[in-house]
Design an enzyme around this catalytic site. Structure first.
Site, short mmCIF file in Angstrom:
data_model
loop_
_atom_site.label_atom_id
_atom_site.label_comp_id
_atom_site.label_asym_id
_atom_site.label_seq_id
_atom_site.Cartn_x
_atom_site.Cartn_y
_atom_site.Cartn_z
N LYS A 10 0.81 -1.22 0.00
CA LYS A 10 0.00 0.00 0.00
C LYS A 10 0.85 1.28 0.00
O LYS A 10 2.05 1.25 0.29
CB LYS A 10 -0.91 -0.01 1.22
CG LYS A 10 -1.96 -1.13 1.20
CD LYS A 10 -2.82 -1.05 2.46
CE LYS A 10 -3.91 -2.10 2.48
NZ LYS A 10 -4.73 -1.98 3.69
N TYR A 50 -12.40 -2.10 -4.06
CA TYR A 50 -12.96 -2.09 -2.71
C TYR A 50 -14.48 -1.96 -2.68
O TYR A 50 -15.06 -1.62 -1.65
CB TYR A 50 -12.32 -0.97 -1.87
CG TYR A 50 -10.89 -1.28 -1.52
CD1 TYR A 50 -10.59 -2.24 -0.56
CD2 TYR A 50 -9.83 -0.61 -2.13
CE1 TYR A 50 -9.27 -2.54 -0.22
CE2 TYR A 50 -8.51 -0.91 -1.79
CZ TYR A 50 -8.25 -1.87 -0.85
OH TYR A 50 -6.95 -2.17 -0.51
N PHE A 58 -15.82 3.90 6.10
CA PHE A 58 -14.42 4.18 5.76
C PHE A 58 -14.11 4.08 4.26
O PHE A 58 -12.98 4.31 3.83
CB PHE A 58 -13.47 3.25 6.53
CG PHE A 58 -13.70 1.77 6.28
CD1 PHE A 58 -13.19 1.15 5.15
CD2 PHE A 58 -14.44 1.01 7.17
CE1 PHE A 58 -13.39 -0.20 4.91
CE2 PHE A 58 -14.66 -0.35 6.94
CZ PHE A 58 -14.13 -0.95 5.80
N ARG A 86 -1.65 -14.52 4.53
CA ARG A 86 -2.44 -13.86 5.58
C ARG A 86 -1.71 -13.97 6.92
O ARG A 86 -1.72 -13.03 7.71
CB ARG A 86 -3.85 -14.43 5.64
CG ARG A 86 -4.61 -14.10 4.34
CD ARG A 86 -6.09 -14.22 4.40
NE ARG A 86 -6.73 -13.34 5.35
CZ ARG A 86 -6.96 -12.04 5.17
NH1 ARG A 86 -6.58 -11.44 4.07
NH2 ARG A 86 -7.59 -11.34 6.08
N THR A 92 -4.81 -7.10 11.08
CA THR A 92 -5.09 -5.80 10.46
C THR A 92 -4.59 -4.66 11.33
O THR A 92 -4.01 -3.69 10.84
CB THR A 92 -6.61 -5.65 10.22
OG1 THR A 92 -7.04 -6.73 9.39
CG2 THR A 92 -6.94 -4.33 9.54
N ARG A 103 2.92 -6.44 9.12
CA ARG A 103 2.25 -5.31 9.78
C ARG A 103 2.91 -4.95 11.11
O ARG A 103 2.95 -3.77 11.47
CB ARG A 103 0.77 -5.60 9.93
CG ARG A 103 0.07 -5.55 8.57
CD ARG A 103 -1.37 -5.91 8.65
NE ARG A 103 -2.05 -5.70 7.37
CZ ARG A 103 -3.10 -6.40 6.99
NH1 ARG A 103 -3.62 -7.33 7.76
NH2 ARG A 103 -3.67 -6.15 5.83
N ASN A 113 -1.76 0.13 7.09
CA ASN A 113 -1.21 -1.14 7.56
C ASN A 113 -0.35 -1.85 6.51
O ASN A 113 -0.15 -3.06 6.59
CB ASN A 113 -2.31 -2.04 8.13
CG ASN A 113 -3.36 -2.41 7.10
OD1 ASN A 113 -3.19 -2.18 5.91
ND2 ASN A 113 -4.45 -2.98 7.57
N HIS A 116 -2.16 -5.43 1.64
CA HIS A 116 -3.46 -6.08 1.47
C HIS A 116 -3.18 -7.48 0.96
O HIS A 116 -2.26 -7.68 0.15
CB HIS A 116 -4.31 -5.35 0.42
CG HIS A 116 -5.42 -6.21 -0.12
ND1 HIS A 116 -6.66 -6.27 0.48
CD2 HIS A 116 -5.47 -7.06 -1.19
CE1 HIS A 116 -7.42 -7.13 -0.20
NE2 HIS A 116 -6.72 -7.61 -1.22
N GLU A 127 -9.19 -10.66 -7.81
CA GLU A 127 -8.27 -9.54 -7.58
C GLU A 127 -7.09 -9.59 -8.56
O GLU A 127 -6.71 -8.56 -9.12
CB GLU A 127 -7.80 -9.53 -6.13
CG GLU A 127 -8.93 -9.18 -5.18
CD GLU A 127 -8.58 -9.29 -3.70
OE1 GLU A 127 -9.41 -8.89 -2.89
OE2 GLU A 127 -7.48 -9.77 -3.35
#
Length: 139
Positions: A10, A50, A58, A86, A92, A103, A113, A116, A127
């Site tokens: 990100k 998203y 948000f 993951r 998160t 993270r 964070n 993704h 995706e």
């Protein structure tokens, strides 16, 4: 079973030149980066990506954040890649993330964070298809 999953590094991480460090954590976890591209996500791309969160409070902030600086979109491959990634990403909320996770190491806060990752194999396929063709992926 060898699987593919999708990752985004990100804007909060790309702004801080963390792509290489995050890639090292990914590769150290036994995942291979089989496609990678640095892009400036458009508002339309972010909204589509998203859209599952469109009704959430948000959503607007998320779209704004994801278009604020370049991101690195990736296809990861490996044994149980989705679950493994993951685990490597961590919770998160970085305060709740396990030591050594991306993270815990790099995230600024729950909103910034750093990464993704797909939450299911079906979502991973969708995706990946938004950003890559099969020809882009070099296994």
């Amino acid at each position: 079973m060898t699987e593919r999953t999708f990752s985004i590094i990100k804007p909060d991480a790309t702004k801080r030149n963390l792509t290489g460090k995050i890639n090292a954590v990914i590769e150290d976890a036994g995942l291979r980066i089989v496609a990678q591209r640095r892009i400036q996500m458009t508002e339309a791309q972010a909204k589509k990506f998203y859209e599952v969160h469109a009704e959430r409070p948000f959503y607007g902030e998320l779209v704004e954040t994801m278009t604020s600086a370049p991101v690195v979109v990736q296809v990861l491959e490996g044994e149980n890649a989705m679950a493994r990634y993951r685990e490597v990403m961590g919770a998160t909320n970085p305060e709740q993330a396990a030591e050594g996770t991306i993270r815990k190491l790099f995230a600024l806060n729950v909103g910034e964070n750093s990464v993704h990752g797909s939450d299911s194999l079906d979502n991973a396929k969708l995706e990946i298809a938004q950003f890559f063709t099969e020809a882009d992926i070099v296994g």
